[in-house]
Motif scaffolding. Structure first.
Motif, mmCIF file in Angstrom:
data_model
loop_
_atom_site.group_PDB
_atom_site.id
_atom_site.type_symbol
_atom_site.label_atom_id
_atom_site.label_comp_id
_atom_site.label_asym_id
_atom_site.label_seq_id
_atom_site.Cartn_x
_atom_site.Cartn_y
_atom_site.Cartn_z
ATOM 1 N N TRP A 31 0.844 -1.190 0.000
ATOM 2 C CA TRP A 31 0.000 0.000 0.000
ATOM 3 C C TRP A 31 0.884 1.246 0.000
ATOM 4 N N TRP A 32 0.419 2.232 -0.776
ATOM 5 C CA TRP A 32 1.143 3.495 -0.894
ATOM 6 C C TRP A 32 0.189 4.656 -0.619
ATOM 7 N N LEU A 33 0.766 5.683 -0.048
ATOM 8 C CA LEU A 33 0.025 6.926 0.213
ATOM 9 C C LEU A 33 0.486 7.972 -0.811
ATOM 10 N N GLU A 34 -0.452 8.418 -1.647
ATOM 11 C CA GLU A 34 -0.134 9.363 -2.714
ATOM 12 C C GLU A 34 -0.883 10.675 -2.472
ATOM 13 N N GLY A 35 -0.222 11.759 -2.796
ATOM 14 C CA GLY A 35 -0.885 13.057 -2.622
ATOM 15 C C GLY A 35 -0.020 14.200 -3.105
ATOM 16 N N GLN A 36 -0.617 15.401 -3.100
ATOM 17 C CA GLN A 36 0.076 16.627 -3.515
ATOM 18 C C GLN A 36 0.622 17.342 -2.288
ATOM 19 N N LEU A 37 1.881 17.722 -2.374
ATOM 20 C CA LEU A 37 2.511 18.415 -1.257
ATOM 21 C C LEU A 37 1.911 19.807 -1.090
ATOM 22 N N ALA A 38 1.726 20.206 0.176
ATOM 23 C CA ALA A 38 1.254 21.556 0.460
ATOM 24 C C ALA A 38 2.345 22.562 0.101
ATOM 25 N N ALA A 39 1.930 23.812 -0.155
ATOM 26 C CA ALA A 39 2.891 24.864 -0.537
ATOM 27 C C ALA A 39 3.901 25.078 0.581
ATOM 28 N N GLY A 40 5.169 25.100 0.214
ATOM 29 C CA GLY A 40 6.240 25.330 1.173
ATOM 30 C C GLY A 40 6.747 24.099 1.886
ATOM 31 N N SER A 41 6.171 22.923 1.640
ATOM 32 C CA SER A 41 6.615 21.692 2.295
ATOM 33 C C SER A 41 7.521 20.899 1.362
ATOM 34 N N GLU A 42 8.303 20.029 1.954
ATOM 35 C CA GLU A 42 9.257 19.214 1.219
ATOM 36 C C GLU A 42 8.884 17.732 1.330
ATOM 37 N N PRO A 43 9.276 16.901 0.328
ATOM 38 C CA PRO A 43 8.971 15.471 0.392
ATOM 39 C C PRO A 43 9.548 14.796 1.622
ATOM 40 N N ALA A 44 10.778 15.181 2.022
ATOM 41 C CA ALA A 44 11.385 14.545 3.194
ATOM 42 C C ALA A 44 10.581 14.821 4.460
ATOM 43 N N GLN A 45 9.982 16.023 4.530
ATOM 44 C CA GLN A 45 9.168 16.361 5.699
ATOM 45 C C GLN A 45 7.922 15.501 5.763
ATOM 46 N N ALA A 46 7.258 15.293 4.620
ATOM 47 C CA ALA A 46 6.070 14.449 4.591
ATOM 48 C C ALA A 46 6.425 12.995 4.888
ATOM 49 N N GLN A 47 7.546 12.536 4.382
ATOM 50 C CA GLN A 47 7.967 11.158 4.652
ATOM 51 C C GLN A 47 8.238 10.941 6.140
ATOM 52 N N GLN A 48 8.913 11.892 6.756
ATOM 53 C CA GLN A 48 9.222 11.736 8.179
ATOM 54 C C GLN A 48 7.963 11.744 9.024
ATOM 55 N N ARG A 49 7.019 12.601 8.698
ATOM 56 C CA ARG A 49 5.808 12.676 9.519
ATOM 57 C C ARG A 49 4.934 11.437 9.340
ATOM 58 N N SER A 50 4.851 10.900 8.133
ATOM 59 C CA SER A 50 3.983 9.739 7.912
ATOM 60 C C SER A 50 4.607 8.437 8.401
ATOM 61 N N GLY A 51 5.946 8.410 8.555
ATOM 62 C CA GLY A 51 6.604 7.182 8.968
ATOM 63 C C GLY A 51 6.864 6.229 7.831
ATOM 64 N N ALA A 52 6.807 6.701 6.587
ATOM 65 C CA ALA A 52 7.041 5.831 5.433
ATOM 66 C C ALA A 52 8.529 5.528 5.294
ATOM 67 N N ALA A 53 8.817 4.335 4.732
ATOM 68 C CA ALA A 53 10.216 3.956 4.524
ATOM 69 C C ALA A 53 10.796 4.583 3.268
ATOM 70 N N GLN A 54 9.920 4.914 2.300
ATOM 71 C CA GLN A 54 10.395 5.458 1.034
ATOM 72 C C GLN A 54 9.470 6.596 0.593
ATOM 73 N N GLN A 55 10.013 7.394 -0.321
ATOM 74 C CA GLN A 55 9.193 8.415 -0.980
ATOM 75 C C GLN A 55 9.621 8.528 -2.429
ATOM 76 N N ARG A 56 8.632 8.602 -3.314
ATOM 77 C CA ARG A 56 8.887 8.659 -4.747
ATOM 78 C C ARG A 56 8.183 9.872 -5.339
ATOM 79 N N SER A 57 8.822 10.451 -6.369
ATOM 80 C CA SER A 57 8.156 11.548 -7.096
ATOM 81 C C SER A 57 7.019 10.997 -7.918
ATOM 82 N N LEU A 58 5.963 11.761 -8.018
ATOM 83 C CA LEU A 58 4.760 11.301 -8.686
ATOM 84 C C LEU A 58 4.200 12.433 -9.546
#
Length: 279
Positions: free
Chosen positions: A246-273
């Motif tokens: 299972w993957w969680l997909e979404g659009q980043l909020a303005a001013g946020s970074e992918p690493a920040q979203a990955q750390q908060r969600s607890g995901a092991a990986q993050q991919r550009s989409l």
């Protein structure tokens, strides 16, 4: 009668004229005319003096009085025509403003043109960025990660990535009963509710549990769970074999970074989409 009146009027007029002649004063002697300024005075000389000789003498040697009278107007005219002496420049007072200080006052008196402020050019908006966070073992773990990410991903969705080998299995089970008899009683209730395709597991860790079907894709398993829940039971989904991720997909909020979203969600990986895949 008329005659008498005329006589009376004439008498009164005669008395008035007589009174005027009696009371009038003697006429004053005429004043001698004064000679004009600058003109020789003519005098009567008795004794038969020759008037022509007197006139020549007066023209050749004017009297002192005549000379004084002629000199006075000439001096007055010369004094009037003489230029007046230049006045000394007055020193400016101590508190008089200097020319440099008076300049701002003159400038301030002039109407100033309104200053039109040009709007600052707007910065082009940054293009949206979308990411996929995961993988998660099951839907429940992905849902929990979506809650932790919060507003960093908006909008967001859950997506299952099936196993490449196709060996994944999904089973729908009712929790194990305390005994065999309790499991059989539950089966009777299932039959009464109009459900079929069930059996009681007799051994292993899931002994006395009731299996309600096994499916090769999650969509079929979830439809079975919805039907069992409508009958009044609470089944659970168990994945076995090479299950999907299972993957969680979404659009980043303005001013946020992918690493920040990955750390908060607890995901092991993050991919550009690509964001078009979320539409």
């Amino acid at each position: 009668m008329l005659t008498r009146a005329l006589i009376v009027v004439l008498a009164i007029l005669n008395l008035g004229v007589a009174s005027w002649w009696l009371l009038r004063s003697e006429p004053a002697p005429a004043a001698a005319a004064k000679p004009a300024t600058g003109v020789a005075e003519l005098r009567w000389l008795p004794g038969g003096t020759d008037a022509a000789a007197v006139a020549q003498t007066a023209a050749a040697a004017p009297t002192a009085a005549l000379v004084e009278r002629e000199a006075a107007p000439t001096a007055a005219v010369a004094a009037a025509e003489a230029p007046a002496p230049a006045a000394a420049p007055l020193a400016p007072p101590a508190d008089a403003p200097k020319p440099a200080e008076a300049a701002p006052a003159v400038a301030a008196a002039k109407p100033t043109e309104p200053v039109v402020e040009k709007p600052a050019p707007e910065k082009p908006a940054a293009p949206p960025r979308c990411v996929a966070l995961g993988p998660f073992a099951d839907r429940a773990a992905a849902t929990a990660a979506q809650g932790r990410a919060g507003s960093l991903l908006a909008p967001a969705r859950l997506r299952e990535q099936p196993a490449a080998s196709g060996s994944a299995r999904y089973r729908v089970l009712l929790p194990a009963a305390a005994s065999r008899e309790d499991a059989q009683a539950t089966v009777k209730r299932i039959v009464a509710a109009g459900l079929s395709d069930y059996y009681i597991i007799s051994q292993g860790e899931e002994s006395n549990a009731i299996a309600l079907g096994q499916y090769r894709n999650r969509e079929g398993a979830e439809r079975r769970i919805a039907a069992v829940q409508a009958a009044g039971f609470q089944p659970r989904l168990v994945a076995s074999g090479d299950a999907g991720q299972w993957w969680l997909e979404g659009q980043l909020a303005a001013g946020s970074e992918p690493a920040q979203a990955q750390q908060r969600s607890g995901a092991a990986q993050q991919r550009s989409l690509e964001c078009t895949r979320l539409r």
